[in-house]
Structures are given as structure tokens and as C-alpha cells.
Design an enzyme around this catalytic site. Structure first.
Site, mmCIF file in Angstrom:
data_model
loop_
_atom_site.group_PDB
_atom_site.id
_atom_site.type_symbol
_atom_site.label_atom_id
_atom_site.label_comp_id
_atom_site.label_asym_id
_atom_site.label_seq_id
_atom_site.Cartn_x
_atom_site.Cartn_y
_atom_site.Cartn_z
ATOM 1 N N SER A 70 0.828 -1.205 0.000
ATOM 2 C CA SER A 70 0.000 0.000 0.000
ATOM 3 C C SER A 70 0.864 1.258 0.000
ATOM 4 O O SER A 70 1.943 1.280 0.601
ATOM 5 C CB SER A 70 -0.866 -0.001 1.269
ATOM 6 O OG SER A 70 -1.410 1.272 1.499
ATOM 7 N N HIS B 268 -13.789 -1.165 -1.228
ATOM 8 C CA HIS B 268 -12.837 -0.901 -0.151
ATOM 9 C C HIS B 268 -13.308 -1.573 1.149
ATOM 10 O O HIS B 268 -13.126 -1.052 2.246
ATOM 11 C CB HIS B 268 -12.697 0.613 0.051
ATOM 12 C CG HIS B 268 -11.329 1.071 0.455
ATOM 13 N ND1 HIS B 268 -10.500 1.752 -0.397
ATOM 14 C CD2 HIS B 268 -10.640 0.983 1.624
ATOM 15 C CE1 HIS B 268 -9.374 2.064 0.229
ATOM 16 N NE2 HIS B 268 -9.431 1.598 1.458
ATOM 17 N N TYR C 107 -1.964 5.545 -3.920
ATOM 18 C CA TYR C 107 -2.906 6.601 -3.560
ATOM 19 C C TYR C 107 -2.416 7.820 -4.323
ATOM 20 O O TYR C 107 -1.298 8.302 -4.104
ATOM 21 C CB TYR C 107 -2.923 6.851 -2.046
ATOM 22 C CG TYR C 107 -3.858 5.920 -1.315
ATOM 23 C CD1 TYR C 107 -5.148 5.671 -1.778
ATOM 24 C CD2 TYR C 107 -3.473 5.299 -0.124
ATOM 25 C CE1 TYR C 107 -6.010 4.814 -1.101
ATOM 26 C CE2 TYR C 107 -4.326 4.444 0.557
ATOM 27 C CZ TYR C 107 -5.595 4.217 0.058
ATOM 28 O OH TYR C 107 -6.458 3.377 0.729
ATOM 29 N N THR D 212 -5.972 3.134 -6.558
ATOM 30 C CA THR D 212 -7.215 3.103 -5.774
ATOM 31 C C THR D 212 -7.967 4.419 -5.972
ATOM 32 O O THR D 212 -7.484 5.493 -5.598
ATOM 33 C CB THR D 212 -6.901 2.845 -4.288
ATOM 34 O OG1 THR D 212 -6.233 1.586 -4.210
ATOM 35 C CG2 THR D 212 -8.158 2.811 -3.442
ATOM 36 N N LYS E 252 -8.704 0.286 -9.056
ATOM 37 C CA LYS E 252 -9.395 -0.381 -7.934
ATOM 38 C C LYS E 252 -10.506 0.518 -7.412
ATOM 39 O O LYS E 252 -10.276 1.713 -7.171
ATOM 40 C CB LYS E 252 -8.383 -0.680 -6.822
ATOM 41 C CG LYS E 252 -8.968 -1.294 -5.546
ATOM 42 C CD LYS E 252 -7.848 -1.779 -4.627
ATOM 43 C CE LYS E 252 -8.344 -2.432 -3.364
ATOM 44 N NZ LYS E 252 -8.605 -1.484 -2.276
#
Ligand SMILES: Cc1cc2nc3c(=O)[nH]c(=O)nc-3n(C[C@H](O)[C@H](O)[C@H](O)COP(=O)(O)O)c2cc1C
Length: 396
Positions: free
Chosen positions: A128, A284, A152, A178, A260
Site C-alpha cells: 500500500s 474498499h 494513492y 485506488t 481499484k
């Protein structure tokens, strides 16, 4: 790896002769219960909680119940094939470790423990953007094992470009962007517990080591950590993005890009039009839009639009082997495993994550076999019936 499930099952039965006093749970609900006993309120609810009244978390699970498997008999399922191909790579099982930020709040093994468990299992790990350990360090301990990086998309384009560069340089083989988190959602438990781990320096490892991010600070994060974290709150997300910005990502990486957080078939159409390489149907884990559609409910329509032009993966609600089989029957190429791994991490660190993944894979393999399928490529919608539907009698 054929008969993976049976081998695990037999090794579990063998322990009857020599019971292990530190035996880990098998039942999903027991993992969660044990994690609840171990974790303080803040971290526990950060993992287990969702947005608002948690209706979408509930919808994710209910969506799986709506579909039933209709097993077939006498189909020689002795030797099985759980491998699948994606972007030119062959993976052992149709499972990946979902990107999960701030794993340091769950167990001291944190991101590194989860990544090591994935190496042991041959399961791709998705690092992540919000990992506490920088992406390079995670890559280093993974050697040649498969790994993807989750982006992100920062408000600061130089930080975004820098993350992409760093991921590429560290051997990550795909980028998961994402889209559903341009800002933190309304999470009642986190607000009640006044708990946002980033503000105490967890989950910001990639930012505090990033040259583009640090170039914006007057003092280094070491000298003034508070200012660095305050800057992070300003650049973490970017609510002004639109579809035309996808071009920026394509300019800055040669890696396959998966989006995503896609739930609407029209967004799937746009994703195809903008030339991305894959889609992950996800809400999520019910952590962003409370009241949103369950991810499995959204999957069939997205797959209908995509028509196998690019791979569609899914997450949000995968708990047991039958969930994996159902998701694949409805068109997913593979699934991402989220909370179950985090309960494993909370209970037993790296060993817990490995055990959760191993059991889930064994359950999937055995369920596939008992349903009458020998390979995951053979799993199609004809394996399922919905609560009102009729059984498909054309299944070969
Ligand atoms: C504690 C926690 C942290 C998460 N952090 C991230 C993240 O950093 N990036 C991301 O794309 N998704 C993140 N997710 C979402 C997961 O990738 C995945 O979509 C979700 O866990 C699926 O739902 P499930 O775990 O209920 O099956 C997080 C989920 C949890 C539970």
C-alpha cells in the site's frame, strides 16, 4: 500445485497425534474474535469497522449468500490446477494479498510479516501507498517474489510520479490505482475512538522517505515530524481528478495499471476507453461509501461490459473458499484478500497471515473439486444459481 487442499487437510489431521498447544484458529470468526481480544479499540475498529452504519460491509457478505453452488458429480477432479496467468506471469493461486495500509498498528511484524508470509505461500503481495515500511524495504525482503504497488494518487503530481518511479525501480510488476479514496470516509468508530493512525506517524513511511514529498518541507521529517505529517494531510488524496488524468499515470509508468474501486458498468466502459490494463471491482471493504452496492453484486455487470478485454479482479467480502469460487464463476480472474489476513496478522504476525492464506487456498481448492471442477479456468457462471434463478443445464 495439485491437490493443495487435500495435503493441508491431511497435515491438519496428522496433528491429532501430537496436538499443538499454540494451535491457530481455522474458523474465520474465531480469528476475528481473537484479534478483538488482542487489539485495543483504536486499531481493532480501524481494521474491522466500516463507513457509516456499515450497511455496505453487510451487503458485501450478503451478496455471496445470494449465489449457490450447484455441484456436479463423477468428473475426475483428482489432479487439479489452481494456477492462472496475468500480464504474462503465472501465479499459483487466484488470490492476492489486498493492499492494506498501516499494518504496524496491528502487529510488530507489520507489512514485512505479511510480505514474508506471501513469499512463503507464493501469493502476490500488494504494497500500500500507506505502508509504514517504505516500499523499497518491503521489496528487498521479498527477493524475486511477485509484488504489486498500490497508488494513492496524491494531490502533488511530483509525489505521484515519484511513487511510480520508486515502485518500478523496486521490482513491483503492476500498479493498482485506488480511486475510491480521494478522502477519508465518515467512519464512526474511528471518530468515536479519535483514532487516525497517520497522525501519529503510522502509515506514512513512503511519504517521509520520498524525495519529492520532502522537497516541499522546510525541515526534514526527522527534524519536524509534525510539520511533515501536516503536509501529508494536505497532499494525501486528490478529489479533483477526472478520467482524462489517467494519461498522467500512463506517461509516468510502463507497468500495467489496474483501477481499484470500480463498481458501475459505465466506469468499466470508461476504464476500457482510457486504455487501462485491469479493473478491481471493490468498495474498499465497505470503508468508503456506506450504502454502496456489494462488490459481488457489481461484478457481473462490470464483466459483461469488459468482455474479457482486460482482466477483472474483485475484493470486499472474501472470507472462505466458496467465496473465491463464486467470485470466479461470476467473472473475476482472481480475488484480493483483506481483513482475514489482518486478523491473522493481529493474532500471530507473519505465521498468522501464512496460516490464513494457506487455509483459504486449501478451502478454495477443495470446494472447487467438490463442485466438480478441476481447474480454475473451468469455473464459469453455470456453476451457480441465484436465489430465484434456474439451474443451467448446459454445463458440460
Ligand atoms: C485496515 C485496512 C486498511 C486498508 N488500506 C488500504 C490501502 O491502503 N489501500 C487500498 O487500496 N485499500 C485499502 N484497504 C482496502 C482493501 O484493499 C480491500 O479493498 C478490502 O479490505 C476488502 O474488503 P474485505 O477485507 O472486507 O474483504 C484497506 C482495508 C482495511 C481493512
Amino acid at each position: 500445485m495439485s491437490n493443495f487442499g487435500n495435503n493441508i487437510q491431511f497435515s491438519i489431521y496428522q496433528t491429532m497425534q501430537n496436538p499443538d498447544p499454540n494451535r491457530l484458529p481455522i474458523v474465520f470468526e474465531e480469528w476475528e474474535k481473537k484479534a478483538r481480544e488482542i487489539l485495543e479499540d483504536g486499531p481493532y475498529y480501524y481494521v474491522a469497522g466500516g463507513a457509516g452504519g456499515e450497511m455496505t460491509m453487510e451487503a458485501n457478505l450478503q451478496a455471496f449468500d445470494r449465489w449457490k453452488i450447484v455441484p456436479r458429480m463423477l468428473r475426475n477432479v483428482e489432479d487439479r490446477d489452481t494456477t492462472f496467468e496475468l500480464f504474462g506471469n503465472t501465479y499459483n493461486f487466484p488470490l492476492l494479498h489486498a493492499p492494506i495500509g498501516v499494518q504496524s498498528i496491528i502487529h510488530e511484524d507489520g507489512d514485512l510479516g505479511s510480505a514474508r508470509a506471501c513469499v512463503e505461500m507464493g501469493v502476490p503481495f500488494i504494497t500500500s501507498s500507506a505502508s509504514t515500511i517504505p516500499l523499497e524495504k518491503i521489496a528487498e525482503i521479498m527477493g524475486d517474489a511477485p509484488r504489486w504497488f498500490q497508488l494513492y494518487w496524491s494531490k502533488d503530481p511530483e509525489v505521484t510520479a515519484s511513487f511510480l518511479r520508486r515502485a518500478e525501480a523496486s521490482g513491483y510488476s503492476a500498479i493498482v490505482v485506488t480511486l475510491d479514496t480521494p478522502m477519508m470516509a465518515w467512519r464512526e468508530y474511528d471518530l468515536k475512538n479519535v483514532y487516525l493512525p497517520f497522525l501519529i506517524g503510522e502509515g506514512v513511511g513512503n511519504y517521509l522517505t520520498d524525495p519529492a514529498f520532502c522537497s516541499r518541507l522546510e525541515k526534514s521529517p526527522k527534524e519536524d515530524p509534525t510539520a511533515a505529517i501536516m503536509h501529508w494531510t494536505k497532499v494525501f488524496g486528490n478529489a479533483s481528478l477526472t478520467w482524462s488524468d489517467i494519461a498522467f499515470l500512463k506517461e509516468h509508468t510502463n507497468l500495467p495499471i489496474l483501477l481499484k474501486g470500480i463498481l458501475h458498468p459505465d466506469d468499466a466502459k470508461l476504464a476500457l476507453g482510457y486504455g487501462v490494463d485491469g479493473i478491481i471491482v471493490s468498495n474498499h471493504g465497505g470503508r468508503q461509501v456506506d450504502g454502496a452496492i456489494g462488490a459481488l453484486e457489481a461484478l457481473p455487470q462490470v464483466c459483461e461490459i469488459v468482455q474479457d478485454k482486460i482482466p477483472v479482479l474483485m475484493d470486499s467480502g472474501i472470507r472462505r473458499g466458496s467465496d473465491v469460487v463464486k467470485a470466479m464463476a461470476l467473472g473475476a480472474k482472481a480475488v484480493l484478500v483483506g481483513r482475514p489476513c489482518m486478523y491473522g496478522l493481529a493474532v500471530a504476525g507473519q505465521r498468522g497471515v501464512k496460516e490464513v492464506l494457506q487455509n483459504l487456498i486449501a478451502d478454495m481448492d477443495i470446494t472447487m473439486a467438490l463442485a466438480g471442477e478441476r481447474s480454475i479456468g473451468g469455473i464459469t457462471k453455470s456453476l451457480l444459481v441465484d436465489s430465484k434463478g434456474e439451474i443451467d443445464t448446459d454445463r458440460l
